[in-house]
Design an enzyme around this catalytic site. Structure first.
Site, PDB file in Angstrom:
ATOM      1  N   ASP A  50       0.995  -1.308  -0.057  1.00  0.00           N
ATOM      2  CA  ASP A  50      -0.021   0.017  -0.094  1.00  0.00           C
ATOM      3  C   ASP A  50       0.923   1.358  -0.067  1.00  0.00           C
ATOM      4  OD1 ASP A  50      -2.810   1.304   2.238  1.00  0.00           O
ATOM      5  OD2 ASP A  50      -1.421   2.082   0.553  1.00  0.00           O
ATOM      6  N   TYR A 140      -8.579  14.775 -11.010  1.00  0.00           N
ATOM      7  CA  TYR A 140      -7.543  13.816 -11.487  1.00  0.00           C
ATOM      8  C   TYR A 140      -6.462  14.754 -12.193  1.00  0.00           C
ATOM      9  CZ  TYR A 140      -5.123  10.859 -14.618  1.00  0.00           C
ATOM     10  OH  TYR A 140      -4.288  10.163 -15.465  1.00  0.00           O
ATOM     11  N   LYS A 144      -2.858  15.950 -10.993  1.00  0.00           N
ATOM     12  CA  LYS A 144      -1.510  15.494 -12.009  1.00  0.00           C
ATOM     13  C   LYS A 144      -0.700  16.850 -12.246  1.00  0.00           C
ATOM     14  CE  LYS A 144      -1.785  11.141 -12.767  1.00  0.00           C
ATOM     15  NZ  LYS A 144      -0.655  10.454 -12.329  1.00  0.00           N
TER      16      LYS A 144
HETATM   17  C1  VAH Z   1      -8.183   8.918 -17.809  1.00  0.00           C
HETATM   18  N1  VAH Z   1      -6.767   7.279 -19.044  1.00  0.00           N
HETATM   19  O1  VAH Z   1      -9.068   8.816 -18.843  1.00  0.00           O
HETATM   20  C2  VAH Z   1      -6.607   8.579 -18.140  1.00  0.00           C
HETATM   21  C3  VAH Z   1      -5.851   9.428 -19.140  1.00  0.00           C
HETATM   22  C4  VAH Z   1      -5.892  11.232 -20.622  1.00  0.00           C
HETATM   23  C5  VAH Z   1      -6.760  10.263 -20.067  1.00  0.00           C
HETATM   24  O2  VAH Z   1      -5.373  10.418 -18.031  1.00  0.00           O
HETATM   25  O3  VAH Z   1      -8.181   9.510 -16.907  1.00  0.00           O
END
Ligand code: VAH
Length: 315
Positions: A50, A140, A144
Site C-alpha cells: 500500500d 485527477y 496531476k
Molecule cells: C483517464 N486514461 O482517462 C486516463 C488519462 C488522458 C486520459 O489520463 O483518466
C-alpha cells in the site's frame, strides 16, 4: 533494482514486463494493492504494497535494495470525480511518499506519469503546447498538475532525478484500463468482438489525444534511458501519438468487422472529455530525447483485434 508500484494496472503490467525483459526478471520488483496479475506470475518478485503506508514503502525500498521507482498507482479521471477528496489524497500522498524516500535514500531515478488531463477548457485545443494556460477542471487533472509541480520542486531543490510524461488516453489489450474517460477506446474493441455493438459514453465527434500502449511503454523507457543532461522538462513532457473520435475508431473497426454498430449516449464523462485538448504538441520530447510514435489508428486497430481475438479464443 527497480520497484514498480501499481504493477497490476493498465500501464503497470506492460511496463513491468518490458522492464523485466530489459533488466532481468529478478531486478524488477512488482507491487500492488491487488493480488498478482496473471501475466506477471512467474516473471519476477511480487510484493503486496500500500503506497500510502510510507513506513512500509521505506522498509521495502531498503530491504530490496531499490534504486529506481516507477509509481503508477493513481485514481483516474472518471473515478476521481466520484470521490474527489480520496482521489486527491491518494494521488498526492503516494507521490510525496515516493519523492521523500527518493531524497532520503538517494534513489537514482523516479518515474511518475502525468496526463493530458492537466490541461483544461482554457488551454488551446489544437496542438496544445508544452507551456501554456493550465487550469484543470477535474480532480485527477488538478492532482496531476500539482504532482508535476512537486516533481520539478524535488528536482531543483534536492536534485532528485524524477521524470514524467503527460500520457494521452492509452489503449491496450493485456490489462484492463482503470476508470478513465478514455476507457471507451478499449471497451469498443472488446464489444465489437463480443457483442457486435457498442454503446459509447462519449459523443461521436469527441476528439481526444490517444496512444497505443506499445508506444507509451517505449516512450517511458526512452525517457528513463535518456542522459539526464538532455532532460529539459522536469514537470512532465507533452507526449503525442494520434487523435481520433469515437466515430473514427468505429470506422477503423468496421474495416475489419463491417457489421459492427455503435450508438452514442454521452454521460458525465462527456464534460471531462470536453475540457481536454484534441491534439498535443510534443515537440520538446522529440527535440530532447528523439520521441517518435509508431502506431496510427489503422495499425493499432489491426493489432488490437488480432490479439483480442486470440485472447478470447476466437478464430
Ligand atoms: C483517464 N486514461 O482517462 C486516463 C488519462 C488522458 C486520459 O489520463 O483518466
Amino acid at each position: 533494482k527497480i520497484l514498480v508500484i501499481g504493477a497490476c494496472g493498465q500501464i503497470g503490467v506492460e511496463l513491468t514486463l518490458a522492464l523485466r525483459k530489459m533488466y532481468g526478471g529478478n531486478n524488477v520488483v512488482a507491487s500492488d494493492l491487488r493480488e498478482e496479475h496473471e501475466l506477471l506470475k512467474g516473471t519476477g518478485p511480487y510484493v503486496s504494497l500500500d503506497v500510502m503506508n510510507k513506513e512500509m514503502l521505506h522498509v521495502l525500498v531498503i530491504r530490496h535494495n531499490i534504486t529506481q521507482v516507477y509509481l503508477l498507482a493513481a485514481i483516474l479521471s472518471a473515478t476521481g470525480e466520484k470521490n474527489p477528496l480520496l482521489a486527491w489524497h491518494i494521488n498526492m500522498q503516494s507521490l510525496l511518499n515516493v519523492l521523500d524516500i527518493a531524497k532520503e535514500e538517494g534513489l537514482d531515478k523516479i518515474y511518475w506519469p502525468s496526463s493530458i488531463a492537466v490541461f483544461g477548457p482554457n488551454s488551446p485545443k489544437e496542438t496544445t503546447p508544452q507551456h501554456t494556460i493550465i487550469e484543470p477542471t477535474t480532480i485527477y487533472g488538478i492532482s496531476k498538475f500539482a504532482g508535476e509541480r512537486w516533481c520539478e520542486y524535488y528536482h531543483h531543490r534536492y536534485g532528485t532525478d524524477v521524470r514524467s510524461l503527460r500520457y494521452p488516453g492509452l489503449i491496450s489489450y493485456k490489462s484492463a484500463p482503470g476508470g478513465g474517460t478514455t476507457d471507451y477506446a478499449v471497451e469498443i474493441y472488446h464489444e465489437a468482438l463480443d457483442e457486435g455493438h457498442y454503446k459509447c459514453f462519449l459523443s461521436e465527434n469527441t476528439y481526444l489525444p490517444m496512444m497505443y500502449m506499445p508506444d507509451a511503454i517505449r516512450a517511458t523507457i526512452e525517457l528513463m534511458e535518456a542522459d539526464s543532461a538532455r532532460i529539459t522538462v522536469r514537470s512532465a513532457y507533452n507526449l503525442s501519438g494520434m487523435s481520433f473520435s469515437p466515430k473514427e475508431i468505429a470506422g477503423a473497426i468496421q474495416q475489419h468487422i463491417p457489421a459492427f454498430t455503435v450508438s452514442y449516449e454521452p454521460d458525465y464523462r462527456q464534460d471531462i472529455a470536453n475540457s481536454w485538448p484534441q491534439s498535443i504538441d510534443d515537440g520538446e520530447a522529440a527535440k530532447d530525447w528523439g520521441w517518435q510514435p509508431q502506431y496510427d489508428l489503422p495499425k493499432m486497430t489491426e493489432d488490437m483485434l488480432k490479439n483480442l481475438k486470440e485472447q478470447k479464443g476466437m478464430q
